[in-house]
Design a protein around this motif. Structure first.
Motif, PDB file in Angstrom:
ATOM      1  N   THR A  22       8.602   7.488  -1.634  1.00  0.00           N
ATOM      2  CA  THR A  22       8.603   6.640  -2.832  1.00  0.00           C
ATOM      3  C   THR A  22       9.782   6.998  -3.738  1.00  0.00           C
ATOM      4  O   THR A  22      10.466   6.112  -4.254  1.00  0.00           O
ATOM      5  CB  THR A  22       7.273   6.792  -3.597  1.00  0.00           C
ATOM      6  OG1 THR A  22       6.199   6.462  -2.721  1.00  0.00           O
ATOM      7  CG2 THR A  22       7.243   5.908  -4.810  1.00  0.00           C
ATOM      8  N   SER A  81       8.658   1.404   1.207  1.00  0.00           N
ATOM      9  CA  SER A  81       7.588   1.323   0.221  1.00  0.00           C
ATOM     10  C   SER A  81       6.234   1.165   0.904  1.00  0.00           C
ATOM     11  O   SER A  81       5.254   1.811   0.529  1.00  0.00           O
ATOM     12  CB  SER A  81       7.842   0.154  -0.719  1.00  0.00           C
ATOM     13  OG  SER A  81       6.749  -0.059  -1.543  1.00  0.00           O
ATOM     14  N   SER A  84       5.321   4.526   2.569  1.00  0.00           N
ATOM     15  CA  SER A  84       4.919   5.541   1.586  1.00  0.00           C
ATOM     16  C   SER A  84       3.567   5.203   0.961  1.00  0.00           C
ATOM     17  O   SER A  84       2.753   6.090   0.720  1.00  0.00           O
ATOM     18  CB  SER A  84       5.992   5.711   0.516  1.00  0.00           C
ATOM     19  OG  SER A  84       6.152   4.541  -0.234  1.00  0.00           O
ATOM     20  N   SER A  85       3.306   3.933   0.726  1.00  0.00           N
ATOM     21  CA  SER A  85       2.005   3.543   0.168  1.00  0.00           C
ATOM     22  C   SER A  85       0.872   3.878   1.122  1.00  0.00           C
ATOM     23  O   SER A  85      -0.166   4.388   0.710  1.00  0.00           O
ATOM     24  CB  SER A  85       1.983   2.041  -0.125  1.00  0.00           C
ATOM     25  OG  SER A  85       2.945   1.719  -1.087  1.00  0.00           O
TER      26      SER A  85
END
Length: 189
Positions: A22, A81, A84-85
């Motif tokens: 992130t 993204s 990482s989420s």
């Protein structure tokens, strides 16, 4: 060799990997934004006398190649993204407890795989063994110095791992040691 997705080390590794991705994503997006919004690329020619002359200025979003590079960076940022989420989410949520099994030699069913025990779980099993393999849940909580909630979670983990059996007895539970002395003496580490 089986892997344990709910291992505390694995969960923290996923969490920090997700946070690092992130941070990298934020860095890439900010740098890309600053570059494309603030830059004007001069087109320079050499004059007759050998001096450089600015002929024109290219603005990034009017040039299709630069726009393509920006969109490619944005797509990579979206992918990072998402990854990482997912990593952060899976590290913060509790996974459902499952009993891992190895295939049996005859191909049917499976044998339970020993799961690593925490220090607290080992202490609880030793206390139960000292009491002859039977103890109330309330007494175990007192012996370990845990709240009712904490001892309830501990008992559930031990039950899922197949180490104890919980039987209802009025307002409390009776805990019965299942695995014998082998599990308590540390061969499950």
């Amino acid at each position: 060799m089986p892997t344990y997705g709910n291992n505390i080390f694995t969960r923290y590794l996923r969490l920090w990997l997700g946070i690092s991705l992130t941070a990298l994503l934020i860095f890439i997006v900010v740098k890309t934004y600053l570059f494309f919004m603030s830059s004007k690329i001069p087109v320079i020619m050499t004059g007759i006398d050998g001096r450089p002359i600015v002929v024109s200025i290219i603005q990034p979003f009017k040039n299709s190649t630069i726009l393509y590079n920006f969109l490619l960076t944005l797509i990579i940022a979206i992918i990072l993204s998402s990854i990482s989420s997912i990593l952060i989410y899976t590290s913060l949520t509790r996974g459902s407890a499952t009993v891992l099994t190895k295939p049996s030699p005859d191909g049917e069913g499976g044998m339970p795989v020993p799961m690593p025990l925490t220090d607290l779980e080992k202490r609880a099993l030793r206390i139960i063994k000292k009491r002859g393999g039977v103890i109330t849940q309330a007494e175990l909580g007192r012996q370990l110095g845990l709240s009712k909630y904490q001892v309830s979670r501990l008992v559930k983990k031990l039950e899922v791992k197949g180490l104890i059996e919980r039987r209802r007895a009025g307002v409390t539970n009776i805990l019965i040691l299942r695995g014998g002395s082998k599990l308590v003496n540390g061969s499950n580490e």
